[in-house]
Design an enzyme around this catalytic site. Structure first.
Site, mmCIF file in Angstrom:
data_model
loop_
_atom_site.group_PDB
_atom_site.id
_atom_site.type_symbol
_atom_site.label_atom_id
_atom_site.label_comp_id
_atom_site.label_asym_id
_atom_site.label_seq_id
_atom_site.Cartn_x
_atom_site.Cartn_y
_atom_site.Cartn_z
ATOM 1 C CD GLU A 192 -3.294 0.057 2.053
ATOM 2 O OE1 GLU A 192 -4.406 -0.547 1.809
ATOM 3 O OE2 GLU A 192 -2.951 0.576 2.942
ATOM 4 C CG HIS A 196 7.303 -29.720 -0.049
ATOM 5 N ND1 HIS A 196 7.815 -30.932 -0.046
ATOM 6 C CD2 HIS A 196 8.037 -29.323 0.992
ATOM 7 C CE1 HIS A 196 8.868 -31.098 0.729
ATOM 8 N NE2 HIS A 196 9.050 -30.223 1.400
ATOM 9 C CE LYS A 204 -12.361 1.556 0.943
ATOM 10 N NZ LYS A 204 -11.724 2.484 2.039
HETATM 11 O O1 PA5 Z 1 -3.372 1.391 6.083
HETATM 12 C C1 PA5 Z 1 -4.572 1.756 5.686
HETATM 13 O O2 PA5 Z 1 -4.709 2.975 5.875
HETATM 14 C C2 PA5 Z 1 -5.676 0.879 5.393
HETATM 15 O O3 PA5 Z 1 -5.513 -0.519 5.381
HETATM 16 C C3 PA5 Z 1 -6.747 0.990 6.479
HETATM 17 O O4 PA5 Z 1 -6.178 0.562 7.684
HETATM 18 C C4 PA5 Z 1 -8.038 0.158 6.108
HETATM 19 O O5 PA5 Z 1 -8.285 0.418 4.982
HETATM 20 C C5 PA5 Z 1 -8.768 0.134 7.182
HETATM 21 O O6 PA5 Z 1 -9.298 1.377 7.702
HETATM 22 P P1 PA5 Z 1 -10.106 2.095 8.730
HETATM 23 O O7 PA5 Z 1 -9.223 1.952 9.928
HETATM 24 O O8 PA5 Z 1 -10.527 3.317 8.474
HETATM 25 O O9 PA5 Z 1 -11.381 1.239 8.928
#
Ligand code: PA5
Length: 445
Positions: free
Chosen positions: A287, A308, A422
């Site tokens: 990310e 394996h 989303k």
């Molecule tokens: O690293 C990030 O920002 C994302 O992976 C969020 O943690 C994830 O989308 C969850 O978001 P939220 O904490 O707003 O529910």
């Protein structure tokens, strides 16, 4: 303390080229320290370990005690950065069969809100039917669909099963100070709540209540975890020379490997307990760096299990990969191979040896084979699987990720790409406010 060995990358990239990153790495570290780089409103994680107060830790421990005293099971509801850090630490430190043991020293931790599977949620709610359970609802935005949906189900069940008053005691919210539905609900219902600092993004939040509360409920020492991270914060500091700073060397080496055509990094472990550390790491790097059509693809394997399966590809597939092995120096338990008079399985050559000695030879043999097969190899050694070492490992990866993202030239602290699915999902579900998108997406089907 962890140590990093990059010697086995040198047949593929040169030491000189790695060390040529020194000035660039320094600039990246300065940008992090001075808040002058991209995404500088999300740098709260940088000095988190050394700035966590005793009062805050005591508050977390007291809340963990309340949950432990009143619950057999605690469900952590969260997704991405709002659950992977806690799960990584809990699984690394837990007995592999803890959930099957009759006598438990801490509540069983289960997870929800990280998928939208009806079967998963049905089976979870069925399992919880006769359990004294509590919920830690974790969402920074407070509006994430997966988590909100699971929490709606769990909250209703908890109130129904345990009564409103007890539910108020065993539901804890970890969310933004002001924004989002999770905050509104927590304030209205009077749940104990913790704040996720504005300047700490989800995937860098393991040392905030997001990770610390579930880890404390699972019975682990969060002070030691934070102390391990704080030691690593020092070891990766701006004042530490490049050659001695593991985060700097790791960031430089992976960027040089990437430039040389190695587009995929495979994080390798030889202990199944580290499976979720790899899941956490994949989110952290994927990310943070996968942007603007660039970035190393973070993958992971659990060895020797995956030798394996994926072992064939790694040994002989396309040569675009390198490996980073997390090697645990000392195991926590002792088990030797027994001798057998008949020796029908031919294993007497191992008799008297510790199982870990066999595992270590598998590790060494694999490293040499994969290097011979054209796969550069880095090794991160940690002394043991305990709170201090895991805390140090997590901070090491965070710091290296910040530096590495800047070396790559991206903003490591945003994630614009995760919005696309989303938007489509909300349009397909006719969420109010998505009328135009709904029309447009229907036309495409
Ligand atoms: O690293 C990030 O920002 C994302 O992976 C969020 O943690 C994830 O989308 C969850 O978001 P939220 O904490 O707003 O529910």
């Amino acid at each position: 303390m962890i140590s990093l060995n990059i010697e086995k990358t040198f047949g593929f990239i040169s030491k000189e080229k790695v060390f040529a990153y020194e000035a660039e790495v320094k600039a990246a570290q300065e940008a992090l320290e001075n808040g002058t780089g991209l995404g500088n409103d999300f740098l709260g994680w940088l000095h988190l370990p050394s700035s966590i107060s005793r009062e805050h830790l005591e508050d977390l421990k007291a809340t963990a005690r309340t949950l432990s005293e009143n619950c057999e099971v605690v469900v952590v509801a969260g997704i991405g950065g709002s659950y992977l850090g806690a799960r990584a630490v809990i699984e690394a430190l837990s007995n592999s069969f803890a959930w099957l043991q009759e006598k438990k020293s801490a509540p069983t931790i289960l997870y929800a809100g990280h998928n939208i599977s009806e079967d998963y949620l049905y089976e979870l709610t069925e399992y919880l039917k006769d359990k004294k359970f509590g919920v830690i609802n974790i969402s920074k935005s407070g509006t994430t669909t997966e988590t909100a949906l699971a929490f709606r189900l769990l909250r209703e069940q908890c109130e129904r099963q345990r009564g409103k008053e007890m539910a108020r005691k065993v539901i804890v919210a970890i969310t933004d100070a002001k924004k989002g539905a999770a905050r509104v609900t927590a304030d209205k219902e009077g749940y104990k709540s913790f704040i996720i600092p504005d300047n700490v993004g989800g995937r860098f939040s393991v040392l905030t209540p997001v990770g610390l509360l579930p880890i404390a409920v699972a019975g682990f020492d969060i002070e030691k975890l934070v102390a391990g991270a704080a030691a690593m914060e020092k070891a990766c500091g701006l004042d530490v020379p490049f050659a001695e700073n593991p985060a700097a060397i790791y960031a430089a080496t992976r960027n040089e490997l990437y430039k040389s055509g190695k587009k995929i990094e495979i994080l390798v472990n030889f202990s199944p307990k580290l499976h979720y550390v790899s899941e956490w790491w994949k989110q952290l790097y994927g990310e943070s760096e996968g942007k603007e059509h660039k970035g190393i693809f973070p993958a992971s394997v659990d060895f020797s299990t995956d030798l394996h399966s994926m072992g064939q590809w790694i040994q002989e597939g396309e040569r675009t990969i390198y490996e980073t092995v997390i090697s645990v120096e000392k195991v926590n338990h002792s088990l030797t191979v027994p001798s057998d008079a008949e020796n029908l399985d031919g294993l007497n050559f191992l008799a008297g040896k510790h199982v870990d000695e066999v595992n270590k030879m598998a590790e060494l043999g694999t490293q040499l084979a994969h290097v011979d097969g054209g796969v550069p190899n880095m090794r991160i050694s940690i002394p043991a699987l305990n709170e201090e070492c895991i805390g140090g490992l997590l901070y090491f990866f965070e710091k290296a990720c910040g530096i590495s993202g800047y070396l790559l030239g991206v903003n490591p602290f945003n994630q614009p790409g995760v919005e696309a699915y989303k938007k489509n999902m909300f349009a397909l579900l006719n969420k109010p406010g998505y009328e135009e998108e709904s029309k447009a997406i229907q036309a495409r089907l």
